[in-house]
Design a protein around this motif. Structure first.
Motif, short mmCIF file in Angstrom:
data_model
loop_
_atom_site.label_atom_id
_atom_site.label_comp_id
_atom_site.label_asym_id
_atom_site.label_seq_id
_atom_site.Cartn_x
_atom_site.Cartn_y
_atom_site.Cartn_z
N GLU A 165 0.90 -1.23 -0.02
CA GLU A 165 -0.07 -0.14 -0.13
C GLU A 165 0.32 1.18 0.06
O GLU A 165 0.28 1.97 -0.33
N ARG A 166 2.14 0.95 0.70
CA ARG A 166 2.57 2.17 1.20
C ARG A 166 3.10 2.68 -0.30
O ARG A 166 3.17 3.87 -0.52
N GLU A 167 3.50 1.51 -1.19
CA GLU A 167 4.71 1.80 -2.21
C GLU A 167 3.98 1.52 -3.26
O GLU A 167 4.43 1.51 -4.59
N ASN A 168 2.64 1.76 -3.87
CA ASN A 168 2.33 0.91 -5.59
C ASN A 168 2.17 1.87 -5.50
O ASN A 168 2.60 1.57 -6.97
N SER A 169 1.90 3.31 -5.42
CA SER A 169 2.16 4.55 -6.77
C SER A 169 3.78 4.67 -6.55
O SER A 169 4.25 4.90 -5.77
N LEU A 170 3.79 4.70 -7.66
CA LEU A 170 5.56 5.71 -8.44
C LEU A 170 4.82 7.03 -8.45
O LEU A 170 6.16 7.73 -8.84
N CYS A 171 3.66 7.55 -8.68
CA CYS A 171 3.92 8.49 -9.06
C CYS A 171 4.21 10.24 -7.76
O CYS A 171 4.20 10.70 -7.35
N SER A 172 5.24 10.73 -8.51
CA SER A 172 5.33 11.97 -7.59
C SER A 172 4.30 12.88 -7.75
O SER A 172 3.98 13.02 -8.30
N LYS A 173 4.22 13.45 -6.60
CA LYS A 173 3.34 14.67 -6.55
C LYS A 173 4.14 15.74 -5.10
O LYS A 173 4.73 15.47 -4.42
N ASP A 174 2.90 16.59 -5.29
CA ASP A 174 3.74 17.79 -4.31
C ASP A 174 2.86 18.05 -3.14
O ASP A 174 2.22 16.68 -2.62
N ARG A 175 3.07 18.82 -2.47
CA ARG A 175 2.78 18.84 -1.01
C ARG A 175 1.03 18.63 -0.68
O ARG A 175 0.69 18.21 0.51
N SER A 176 0.64 19.76 -1.94
CA SER A 176 -0.41 19.17 -1.82
C SER A 176 -1.70 17.96 -2.21
O SER A 176 -2.88 17.81 -2.03
N GLY A 177 -0.80 17.07 -3.01
CA GLY A 177 -1.06 15.46 -3.08
C GLY A 177 -1.38 15.75 -4.81
O GLY A 177 -1.96 13.98 -4.76
N GLN A 178 -1.49 16.88 -5.14
CA GLN A 178 -1.46 16.50 -7.33
C GLN A 178 -0.31 16.23 -7.57
O GLN A 178 1.15 16.30 -6.69
N ARG A 179 -0.38 15.04 -9.06
CA ARG A 179 0.96 14.99 -9.26
C ARG A 179 1.55 15.67 -10.08
O ARG A 179 0.49 16.27 -10.44
N ILE A 180 3.11 15.21 -9.94
CA ILE A 180 3.98 16.72 -10.67
C ILE A 180 4.13 15.96 -12.22
O ILE A 180 4.30 14.59 -12.41
N LEU A 181 4.14 16.33 -12.65
CA LEU A 181 3.76 16.07 -14.50
C LEU A 181 5.67 16.69 -15.63
O LEU A 181 5.25 17.59 -14.66
N ASP A 182 5.75 15.68 -15.65
CA ASP A 182 7.04 15.56 -16.45
C ASP A 182 6.44 17.02 -17.56
O ASP A 182 5.90 16.52 -18.14
N GLN A 183 7.16 17.83 -18.16
CA GLN A 183 6.78 18.85 -18.91
C GLN A 183 7.02 18.73 -20.10
O GLN A 183 6.68 18.99 -21.20
N ARG A 184 7.90 17.90 -20.55
CA ARG A 184 7.92 17.44 -21.62
C ARG A 184 7.08 16.15 -22.38
O ARG A 184 6.75 16.03 -23.66
N SER A 185 6.69 15.08 -21.36
CA SER A 185 5.99 14.20 -21.94
C SER A 185 4.92 14.38 -21.61
O SER A 185 3.36 13.77 -22.48
N GLY A 186 4.52 15.05 -20.31
CA GLY A 186 3.22 15.23 -20.03
C GLY A 186 2.51 14.08 -19.16
O GLY A 186 1.24 14.29 -18.53
N ALA A 187 3.23 13.37 -18.86
CA ALA A 187 2.96 12.34 -17.91
C ALA A 187 3.16 12.86 -16.50
O ALA A 187 4.14 13.74 -16.65
N CYS A 188 3.22 11.77 -15.38
CA CYS A 188 3.61 12.36 -14.61
C CYS A 188 5.27 11.43 -14.47
O CYS A 188 5.36 10.74 -14.55
N GLU A 189 5.96 12.77 -13.60
CA GLU A 189 7.24 12.01 -12.51
C GLU A 189 7.25 11.05 -11.82
O GLU A 189 5.84 10.87 -11.02
N LEU A 190 7.31 10.03 -11.62
CA LEU A 190 8.02 8.80 -11.15
C LEU A 190 8.99 8.70 -9.87
O LEU A 190 10.60 9.23 -10.65
N ASP A 191 8.26 8.27 -9.15
CA ASP A 191 9.52 8.76 -7.89
C ASP A 191 10.69 7.77 -7.63
O ASP A 191 10.27 6.33 -8.64
#
Length: 239
Positions: free
Chosen positions: A75-101
């Motif tokens: 449960e703790r590691e299931n998602s790899l998407c990077s998130k900001d302090r508000s919990g929103q996913r951080i998107l890669d500016q080049r690809s538009g996909a979410c950044e992966l941690d």
């Protein structure tokens, strides 16, 4: 130099395991069940207590099948998407996909350096001592920010092997163990071959799913659209 009996026995075990894995993946009915069989084979050969398979689902790469990890870890590691302090996913500016941690994200995105001892030439990551790795390297060496949650859970041996289909990384095989020294180059090479076979199986599963969906759409359209008498006769003959 002649190979020792232990080396020959190890090679035989790997070849036998790979044959069993290929047989399972070439004739599977349910992909999840097939990957559970693969995981058990990998566990037996590597002697790692925890093995899992991550597969792409939208922008993320959650665990598709796993054994040996606690539910809390999953449960703790299931998602790899990077998130900001508000919990929103951080998107890669080049690809538009979410950044992966984390190191998982580095392997999936191909952020590896084969000149470093903990990366293979085929893009895998492995270490026999996470304590030493963290003490001797920085984020620049590790190709990005890592959560280090595996280490904090006491896992000392960790390996991440990419799963590819048609040249694209669609997931990875993860191995964790609390003991040090679980891996060597030969085992990583074997796991990379397993990753290739899993990639082929996933591609076949995706193709089958798309075909089934297309056939279902055709059946729906056939039930909705009016057809001429000649086409109806041909359809009835086919049915």
């Amino acid at each position: 130099m002649p190979r020792s009996v232990a080396d020959l026995e190890s090679t035989l075990r790997r070849e036998t395991a790979l044959k069993r894995i290929c047989a399972e993946l070439n004739h599977f009915v349910d992909l999840h069940d097939a990957l559970r069989v693969v995981i058990r084979q990998v566990q037996a050969l590597s002697r790692c207590e925890a093995v899992s398979v991550r597969l792409r689902d939208g922008d993320d790469y959650p665990y598709f099948a796993h054994d040996g990890f606690s539910q809390t870890f999953i449960e703790r590691e299931n998602s790899l998407c990077s998130k900001d302090r508000s919990g929103q996913r951080i998107l890669d500016q080049r690809s538009g996909a979410c950044e992966l941690d984390c190191m998982c994200g580095n392997v999936i995105r191909g952020r590896t350096d084969p000149d470093l001892p903990f990366f293979s030439t085929k893009g895998s990551f492995w270490t026999n001592d996470t304590d030493a790795l963290l003490a001797e390297t920085g984020e620049e060496d590790r190709q990005g920010r890592t959560r280090n949650y595996c280490n904090s859970c006491g896992y000392r041996s960790v390996a991440l092997v990419p799963i590819r289909t048609e040249g694209e990384i669609i997931g990875l095989i993860q191995l964790n163990d609390h003991q040090r020294g679980r891996f060597n180059n030969e085992l990583i090479e074997f796991l990379q071959m397993v990753g290739e076979q899993v990639g082929l199986a996933v591609r076949n599963s995706m193709t089958h799913t798309r075909l089934r969906q297309s056939l279902e759409e055709i059946r729906v359209l056939r039930g909705i659209l009016p057809i001429c008498a000649h086409c109806k006769r041909i359809r009835d003959e086919q049915d």
